[in-house]
Design an enzyme around this catalytic site. Structure first.
Site, mmCIF file in Angstrom:
data_model
loop_
_atom_site.group_PDB
_atom_site.id
_atom_site.type_symbol
_atom_site.label_atom_id
_atom_site.label_comp_id
_atom_site.label_asym_id
_atom_site.label_seq_id
_atom_site.Cartn_x
_atom_site.Cartn_y
_atom_site.Cartn_z
ATOM 1 C CB VAL A 173 -7.113 6.484 2.764
ATOM 2 C CG1 VAL A 173 -8.083 6.891 1.412
ATOM 3 C CG2 VAL A 173 -5.980 6.150 1.902
ATOM 4 C CG ASP A 208 2.944 -2.092 -2.600
ATOM 5 O OD1 ASP A 208 3.163 -3.940 -1.839
ATOM 6 O OD2 ASP A 208 2.364 -1.397 -1.264
ATOM 7 C CE LYS A 262 -1.069 6.954 -0.254
ATOM 8 N NZ LYS A 262 -0.096 6.093 -1.209
ATOM 9 C CG PHE A 308 3.778 5.036 1.468
ATOM 10 C CD1 PHE A 308 4.244 4.703 2.001
ATOM 11 C CD2 PHE A 308 3.593 4.508 0.360
ATOM 12 C CE1 PHE A 308 5.665 4.308 1.570
ATOM 13 C CE2 PHE A 308 4.716 3.650 -0.297
ATOM 14 C CZ PHE A 308 5.424 4.024 0.532
ATOM 15 N N GLY A 309 0.450 5.825 5.270
ATOM 16 C CA GLY A 309 -0.138 6.751 5.886
ATOM 17 C C GLY A 309 -2.147 6.606 6.235
#
Length: 667
Positions: free
Chosen positions: A364, A475, A378, A361-362
């Site tokens: 960190v 996940d 994050k 999701f991107g």
């Protein structure tokens, strides 16, 4: 402790030397082929290994040892610099220190070595016939070694000296309170001559000291940095149990742990006007300012009382300009809502130097916040698929979860398109770096791996059963298991998690999200998820921890393209040991390893009803006498090399493990 009397060696060097400094003791000599020499040889062979292996729960790069008995007993201590990430480098440094000591101090009963090679090694070693390890002498500073750069930091000497003291005091305090007693920092703009001078600092104690003893040891060294030495362009002081150092260049590995701001120097007041005395506006400000301060505090106090009255009304509200603000329940005292400018400053504008990694999701980043706090930031990517719903979900969820095996959410920021989560910073990063990386595997003995398996199981049990709401993670994978200072596992990344009431155990969706290789078959094909789908992911994770291999990827496993099918085949044929990481064999813990493989295979069975719950898993892990069932074949067992069915789906199941993929499944 005659052999440990302070012997001050001062050097003015430019640059600081990258050599071994050896100080021979005055404690007498031993003879060739004597018992003392044999005992010293034993320590020379074992101490380098002990200093570079796991000490109970983590690696400290530190060891003490004793060999022989009176009158030929030898005591020794070795400490490698705390930024070492390579156990081999520490072992080699301590071994080289023994060699230098015996070459330069032949037949001396004691010696101290300070090894400094900035490119590879820094460590120090001391051995003696006197008990330097005695509890009575635990804070004894021992032989002293100093080294100073002869160049001077440009600028006002008083301001420069004060800045250096602030830097060293702050770094010493950080080292004293950290578990490993190791800290780094930096300070810039301490010069007043127009040029900017950045200084980097380091402080370290031996890990066995209590925090107050560590701080006392370091403060003694800081106190020795006088007005002359504090304006040098670098220097260090080393004693047996602690050391400090500062330089104008980055001399340690990694980025500094914090930024230290020099204390402000009060400006010299302007001379009073002799003709008019004190100005009226000065009197007015001196009277009004306290009144304003009291009024402001009262307003803040009333505002907080009103917020406490909104019990249970935490949530999202809009502000002008369309930006979102997150209001969290006031009971979460450690949760903070950050301004975007604070985030930019903490991460140095999301610089590459601060980047820790990239998730589904991107990215960190490591953030340096006030009071020396380090946090993980994050930054959710706008194209990642995690919109504000997922963002709100993760904030609501993690902020209320409290368990030692779950990562702590410390705050958030939502401004325009920017959605940011702030977590506790875990220096050892994620589990995949240790079980799949060659350097990390050497640090993961069986006891460490078992502790991690048990910790993950405890965290999942809390989510499934003991938290306020039932939580399904969806996940679970090695990159989402973070490791703290003590290598304890913490489950992270709850962006895909689903929340249920305690009475519900199953849900379904048309949007299948997760990571191929860890998704249960009923979820990936039908969109049905439950606590048993998390159990499946846990089973895959355990097999990866035991084998050091990814479940799916470019590698083939015998007749299979995944690890789970291969492991079950080896289990069925009685060749379980072929799936285990080579470094774990041969081992005296074979029964425990076999038991873990059995539990993992029970978790990855094709039918969800056949899989145990996490409560069952905890019981099987903790009760060694509990009889385990025989696992049925795992999911995706038909994914064999050359199999026609496998060929039509193998692309799907060979996706990279760390990529989080969304699939829209028609129902």
């Amino acid at each position: 402790m005659a052999s440990l009397l302070l012997t001050i060696l001062g050097f003015l060097l430019t640059p600081l030397s990258a050599t071994a400094t050896v100080i021979c003791s005055n404690g007498g000599n031993y003879t060739a082929n004597s018992a003392y020499q044999s005992n010293l040889a034993v320590l020379a062979a074992t101490l380098p290994i002990n200093a570079s292996t796991l000490n109970q729960t983590r690696i400290y790069f530190y060891a003490t040892a004793t060999a022989g008995g009176a009158p030929d007993v030898v005591y020794a201590l070795a400490l490698c610099r705390g930024d070492m990430v390579n156990a081999t480098a520490c072992r080699d440094c301590v071994a080289a220190s023994f060699q230098d000591a015996q070459q330069r101090c032949p037949y001396d009963r004691g010696a101290t070595v300070y090894m400094d090679d900035d490119a590879e090694h820094e460590c120090h070693l001391s051995y003696s016939s006197d008990n330097l390890l005695s509890p009575a002498n635990i804070t004894e500073n021992g032989t002293l070694f100093q080294e100073w750069n002869q160049q001077i930091i440009p600028g006002d000497a008083a301001i420069v000296a004060a800045g250096v003291r602030d830097l060293l005091n702050g770094t010493a305090l950080d080292a004293a309170i950290r578990p490993m007693h190791f800290a780094t920092a930096f300070m810039d703009s301490i010069s007043t001559s127009g040029a900017t001078t950045t200084l980097y600092s380091l402080a370290q104690c031996t890990p066995d000291l209590f925090s107050d003893n560590c701080q006392a040891c370091l403060q003694r060294l800081v106190g020795m940095v006088n007005a002359t030495m504090s304006v040098r362009l670098g220097g260090r002081i080393v004693v047996l149990r602690c050391n400090i150092r500062f330089e104008a260049n980055l001399f340690y590995k990694g980025q500094p742990m914090r930024r230290i701001t020099p204390s402000s120097i009060a400006p010299v007041p302007a001379p009073a006007d002799k003709n008019h005395g004190t100005k009226p506006w000065v009197v007015a400000i001196s009277v009004v300012a306290p009144v304003v301060l009291v009024a402001f505090c009262f307003i803040v106090y009333c505002h907080r009382l009103r917020r406490r009255g909104r019990k249970g009304k935490g949530g999202l509200r809009r502000k002008r300009g369309g930006d979102e603000l997150w209001e969290i329940e006031t009971e979460l005292s450690e949760f903070s809502v950050f301004d975007f400018q604070q985030i930019l400053q903490a991460t140095n504008n999301f610089s590459e130097e601060n980047k820790l990694g990239e998730g589904g999701f991107g990215p960190v980043y490591k953030g340096y916040f006030p009071e020396g706090m380090e946090k993980a930031v994050k930054r959710l990517a706008s194209q990642s698929g995690q919109g504000f719903t997922e963002f709100k979900n993760e904030v609501e969820l993690i902020a209320k979860l409290q368990h030692r095996n779950l990562v702590r959410l410390l705050g958030c920021c939502s401004q325009g398109e920017e959605k940011i989560l702030v977590y506790e910073y875990l220096p050892n990063k994620s589990l995949d770096l240790f079980i799949f990386g060659e350097d990390g595997k050497s640090l993961m003995d069986w006891n460490r791996r078992l502790t991690i398996v048990e910790g993950i199981a405890e965290g999942l049990l809390y989510l499934h059963k003991h938290s306020r709401l039932r939580v399904i993670h969806r996940d679970l994978k090695p990159s989402n298991i973070l490791l703290d200072n003590e290598m304890n596992p913490k489950i992270s990344d709850f962006g895909l998690a689903k929340i249920f009431s305690p009475n519900n155990t199953e849900g379904d969706t048309t949007r299948v999200v997760g990571t191929y290789g860890y998704m249960a078959p009923e979820y990936s094909s039908l969109g049905i998820f439950s606590i048993k789908s998390d159990v499946f992911s846990f089973g895959v994770l355990v097999l990866e921890i035991l084998s050091g291999q990814r479940n799916s990827g470019s590698r083939r496993y015998g007749d299979f393209i995944n690890l789970t099918g291969y492991a079950w085949q080896l289990w069925d044929e009685g060749r379980w040991f072929e799936v285990v990481e080579e470094s774990l064999l041969p081992t005296c813990q074979s029964e425990e390893i076999v038991r873990c493989i059995n539990i993992a295979l029970l978790c990855v069975q094709e039918k969800a009803a056949n899989r145990p719950t996490m409560l069952d898993v905890i019981a099987m892990l903790s009760n060694k006498d509990m009889i385990l069932g025989e696992p049925k074949h795992p999911a995706y067992f038909n994914l064999r090399v050359g199999n026609e069915e496998a060929s039509s789906t193998s692309t799907q199941w060979c996706s990279v493990n760390d990529v989080t993929i969304s699939v829209i499944t028609p129902r």
